[in-house]
Design an enzyme around this catalytic site. Structure first.
Site, PDB file in Angstrom:
ATOM      1  N   ASP A  14       2.697 -33.102   0.128  1.00  0.00           N
ATOM      2  CA  ASP A  14       2.491 -31.764   0.741  1.00  0.00           C
ATOM      3  C   ASP A  14       0.982 -31.523   0.989  1.00  0.00           C
ATOM      4  O   ASP A  14       0.854 -30.175   1.112  1.00  0.00           O
ATOM      5  CB  ASP A  14       3.233 -30.789  -0.196  1.00  0.00           C
ATOM      6  N   HIS A  44       7.757 -33.775   6.220  1.00  0.00           N
ATOM      7  CA  HIS A  44       6.466 -33.551   6.922  1.00  0.00           C
ATOM      8  C   HIS A  44       6.541 -32.570   8.051  1.00  0.00           C
ATOM      9  O   HIS A  44       7.201 -32.846   9.103  1.00  0.00           O
ATOM     10  CB  HIS A  44       5.685 -35.022   7.501  1.00  0.00           C
TER      11      HIS A  44
END
Length: 432
Positions: A14, A44
């Site tokens: 992340d 993503h």
């Protein structure tokens, strides 16, 4: 000259890989994105200036560029064909023409099957309060099955051979059902019953049909990457989750350092390379495991719609930027040519960063050693961070002074919110 940009997450995932790859694809005119590790558990996020959003899982995050970059899934990736089909449908809704025809998959990619997802989730249920933080997608089980059973594992190359695929899946089904037996008594019966019922109706033939007929009619399966001039190598997860270098046992079942990226650079014959380490301006963790600078206040202040709560990992946690963890991450992944720092717009009043622990630095092992990693886990769990106030410029200076120059600054969700401060490529002679 063929160029390659390696991106590697320096945290627990992340770090902004999707937005960074989207920006690089546009800024450099990249025509290929190579996924060099991980699988369908990746998430993503890319947001366009007009508000459209997509969470990239198996497609490269350069697919939404004006001239969509092709995607190549390298041999260390794990594929989930039905999930790939669902992702392709959403990309088509966003205006990408024939998205599956943009994808090439190496035939050695392992396949995460319905049976492996079942086993993955049952194992995590059986751990109770000692969960490892799995995404529950069967990626780790695919690796585990391959390590134990070798050529019996289902690969992308098998998806074009229906008889072989059906036989492998039926063998896998029977093995998984045997492995489930000792887990049953440790699981809460109701969620386990739901898992088993969801998969029990699939025979090897039914599973083969679902897997083979979903996405791989249009996807190219080949050991060779598509022709290109500029490739971006897109990592998955983060170095602190690496199977050998992360904090055991709260890790993934794959190598997520730059190791496989360098293997792909060799395969691609890239002549110039730039290695970028990615981080947020603060740390995050989605799933169980240590986060020394965790702050409930920061977590409440910085909700992330791209990383919602889920039943397997829980909620995303936030912590102050931890330079001790970042130095460790760089130490185990190798030298960087630059740092990408995202989410600088979230740095506000009262923000802090950690430059040291009262217990000292984290020392990498000389070679992969899970016992060493378990000791590091204990050290990180007991760490007492030393925090100092910081603003956006302090974050950039701190990162640049201890690791590598900051070459991309991100202060918002879209490619327009990023600034290229100057990437440096190292020349590399292609092997003969």
């Amino acid at each position: 000259m063929r160029r390659a940009v390696i991106t590697v997450g320096l945290g627990f995932g992340d770090e902004g890989k999707g937005a960074t790859v989207d920006f690089l694809a546009r800024d450099l005119g990249a025509d290929l994105v190579v996924r060099y590790c991980g699988g369908s558990q990746a998430g993503h996020n890319v947001e366009l200036p007009d508000g459209r959003r997509h969470t990239f899982s198996q497609f490269g995050a350069g697919t939404l560029a004006p001239s969509p970059a092709k995607t190549y899934l390298g041999p260390a990736c794990v594929v989930d064909p039905p999930a790939m089909l669902r992702e392709a449908r959403h990309l088509a809704e966003l205006g990408v023409r024939d998205p599956l025809r943009l994808v090439t998959v190496h035939p050695d990619c392992l396949v995460a099957t319905p049976w492996l997802r079942l086993l993955n989730r049952a194992r995590e249920l059986a751990r109770g309060d000692a969960r490892h933080g799995s995404c529950g997608q069967g990626v780790g089980e695919a690796r585990s099955y391959w390590l134990r059973h070798g050529r019996d594992a289902v690969t992308a190359g098998d998806l074009r051979a229906p008889d072989t695929l059906a036989a492998k899946l039926e063998l896998q089904r029977q093995r998984v059902l045997l492995e489930l037996q000792p887990l049953v008594e440790s699981c809460d019966p109701e969620p386990l019953r739901e898992l088993v019922c969801g998969a029990a109706e699939l025979s090897g033939t039914d599973a083969a049909r679902e897997v083979a007929e979903s996405a791989f009619r249009e996807v190219t399966v080949s050991p060779d990457a598509p022709p290109h001039r500029t490739a971006i190598l897109e990592g998955a997860q983060g170095v602190l989750l690496d199977e050998y270098r992360g904090f055991h046992p709260f890790t993934t079942w794959s190598t997520v350092t730059a190791h496989h990226a360098w293997e792909m650079v060799e395969r691609l014959g890239s002549e110039a390379v730039c290695v970028l380490g990615l981080t947020r301006a603060y740390h995050t963790r989605h799933g169980a495991g240590p986060l020394p600078t965790h702050s409930a206040e920061l977590t409440a202040k910085l909700p992330d719609p791209g990383n919602p709560w889920n039943a397997w990992q829980g909620a995303l946690r936030c912590g102050w930027l931890d330079l001790v963890l970042l130095r460790y991450a760089v130490g185990v992944t190798g030298p960087l040519d630059g740092i990408v720092v995202n989410h600088l717009d979230h740095v506000g009043a009262g923000f802090r960063l950690c430059d040291s622990y009262e217990g000292g630095e984290l020392v990498p092992s000389a070679f992969p050693d899970l016992a060493w990693q378990a000791r590091l886990t204990a050290q990180v769990q007991g760490a007492r961070p030393v925090l100092t106030p910081a603003g956006p410029d302090d974050v950039v200076r701190a990162l640049g002074s201890v690791m590598a120059p900051v070459v991309i600054r991100g202060s918002g969700p879209t490619h327009r919110d990023r600034q290229n401060l100057g990437l440096t490529f190292r020349k590399r002679r292609a092997s003969t």
